[in-house]
Design an enzyme around this catalytic site. Structure first.
Site, PDB file in Angstrom:
ATOM      1  N   ASP A 107      30.122 -30.970 -53.122  1.00 28.59           N
ATOM      2  CA  ASP A 107      29.795 -31.981 -52.114  1.00 28.59           C
ATOM      3  C   ASP A 107      28.925 -33.053 -52.759  1.00 28.59           C
ATOM      4  O   ASP A 107      28.728 -33.060 -53.992  1.00 28.59           O
ATOM      5  CB  ASP A 107      29.110 -31.334 -50.889  1.00 28.59           C
ATOM      6  N   HIS A 122      32.529 -37.027 -50.095  1.00 36.34           N
ATOM      7  CA  HIS A 122      31.713 -35.828 -50.372  1.00 36.34           C
ATOM      8  C   HIS A 122      31.766 -35.480 -51.853  1.00 36.34           C
ATOM      9  O   HIS A 122      31.843 -34.298 -52.219  1.00 36.34           O
ATOM     10  CB  HIS A 122      32.182 -34.646 -49.511  1.00 36.34           C
ATOM     11  N   GLU A 124      35.679 -37.265 -43.682  1.00 34.78           N
ATOM     12  CA  GLU A 124      34.546 -38.203 -43.669  1.00 34.78           C
ATOM     13  C   GLU A 124      34.566 -39.149 -44.878  1.00 34.78           C
ATOM     14  O   GLU A 124      33.771 -39.005 -45.803  1.00 34.78           O
ATOM     15  CB  GLU A 124      33.238 -37.411 -43.595  1.00 34.78           C
TER      16      GLU A 124
END
Ligand code: ACM
Length: 455
Positions: A134, A203, A265
């Site tokens: 991440d 990420h 995201e």
């Protein structure tokens, strides 16, 4: 002891008089039973376990442990235990009974991951979705790209809760290939598949800090904050080649048919980013695997058939199924175990929505039908900096979730709660799990003054 103490609930039980000593010799016989199913016949003279596969045998043995009482969950049973006589016939509702563990935001040692595997196995969960990379950390050693872990595995500081404050304390760690092979093998004998996740194209700040040429800036810092970063991988041919090699190494270690590539995201993503995700998904397919992505990838045209983790809501799962993908339901409105457990100021770092034990037990996926592979709970770890914090957030909600994933038929919280309190919490105590007490945190489990961001 009553048979009604089982958790997850078995499909059918027929008690009989008498008891049988535990541990007992188990006569294992093969039988035509549903996948992962078993039939236990317990009589004073011993135990016969019928099963059709290795998982069925494993679950039959887990049920014996549940029937023997909490002491059977200690490293060494301290009492002479007995099994109640009768017949138990059982098989799971879903083939995917998952839990995501985020080891990227806060690293968990290999020993802690093995313990977590044991806890999943005790609940008859069968998928560990290991979130390995991440913005804040890269935990997967890739010998061809050593900076991923020598640089990307470490950060100088972490955000404290959801405020702007930093703790100033370095954090890091990573797993070698052998560590991960060991985790995979340990999980496998407990009927658990480890599904690894490398998150792209967002990420990915840890990878960008290690190799800035994967991005569009000359340098990146590994992220020390939580949230959604706007730094995305540069979807160039050379970045694609880099990640094909990263995933190829991942495939050497993880035999799982399903391999997760994230895709969630990605603010500011372009068609090129979408094409980048599609090409990595196709790469996994060319290697004989099935790519898994979060439901944001449904915006990408031309995807091969995938497994979609439907996390944003229930409708994403229905859209995914209509588009021909398989679906694992993991909506944040129900099964995000990093979200707070009560709307009370004592809850530590209260982020997200309130998901009480009762809420989790009540979860029922809206999607039905053959595309629904199953359900998955999510343990994101921004605010879980120790294994004790993981225990607190995961349990006993994960015990409730295990019944959602395994058991068919009506669920009644009023029936579940005493079963949990009187029979299952003592098992968690015997296992040494520091779960959230039913009436709220112990004083040392609160985090006074550390801000959350409740929704
Ligand atoms: C997710 O929670 N971003 C999958």
């Amino acid at each position: 002891m009553s048979f009604a103490t089982l958790l997850p609930r078995p499909v059918s039980v027929t008690p009989a008089p008498g008891s049988c000593p535990w541990p007992s010799t188990v006569d294992v016989r093969s039988a035509a039973l549903p996948a992962e199913g078993y039939r236990l016949e317990i009589s004073p003279s011993g135990v016969v376990l019928h099963c059709g596969d290795a998982a069925g045998e494993f679950y039959g043995r887990q049920t014996l442990r549940q029937l023997a009482g909490p002491s059977a969950f200690r490293a060494v049973p301290l009492d002479a235990l007995a099994l109640p006589c009768g017949v138990v016939e059982d098989h799971p509702r879903f083939g995917w009974r998952g839990c995501l563990l985020d080891v990227a935001r806060h690293f968990r040692t290999k020993a802690e991951v093995l313990r977590f595997v044991d806890l999943l196995a005790a609940h008859k969960l069968n998928v560990l979705n290991l979130h390995l990379t991440d913005d804040q950390g890269w935990r997967f050693e890739v010998p061809a790209f050593p900076r991923l872990t020598s640089v990307g595995g470490w950060r100088p500081s972490s955000m404290v809760g959801s405020g702007g404050e930093q703790d100033g304390r370095p954090h890091g760690g990573f797993y070698t290939g052998d560590d991960l092979r060991e985790i995979v093998a340990y999980a496998s004998v407990r009927a658990i598949t480890v599904v690894p996740e490398i998150d792209i194209p967002g990420h990915a700040r840890a990878a960008l800090a290690a190799y800035p040429s994967l991005g569009t800036s000359s340098s990146y810092e590994i992220w020390t904050a939580w949230g959604i970063s706007t730094s995305l991988l540069d979807p160039s041919e050379s970045t694609l080649d880099f990640f094909r090699r990263v995933f190829d190494h991942l495939l050497e270690i993880f035999p799982s048919k399903v391999i997760a590539l994230g895709g969630d995201e990605t603010p500011g993503a372009t068609d090129e980013h979408r094409g980048f995700v599609r090409q990595l998904a196709e790469h996994l397919v060319s290697r004989g695997r099935t790519p898994m992505g979060w439901d944001e990838v449904l915006d990408i045209p031309g995807l091969p058939p995938m497994v979609i983790g439907s996390w944003q809501n229930e409708t994403a799962g229905q859209q995914a199924a209509s588009a021909g993908h398989d679906v694992v339901m993991c909506p944040e409105q129900h099964v995000y175990l990093d979200h707070r457990q009560a709307d009370h100021p004592d809850e530590p770092i209260p982020v997200g929505m309130v998901h009480t034990l009762e809420d989790v037990y009540a979860y029922e996926p809206a999607l039905t039908g053959p595309r629904l592979r199953g359900v998955q709970a999510q343990v994101w770890s921004e605010h879980l900096d120790t294994v004790r914090r993981v225990d607190y957030m995961a349990f006993p909600r994960l015990s409730a979730f295990a019944e959602v994933a395994w058991s068919s038929g009506e669920r009644d919280y009023a029936e579940f709660l005493p079963r949990l309190r009187d029979h299952h919490l003592p098992r968690l105590d015997a296992l040494g799990v520091e779960y959230r007490p039913l009436d709220g945190p112990h004083p040392w489990q609160t985090r006074p003054g550390v801000p959350g961001r409740p929704r």
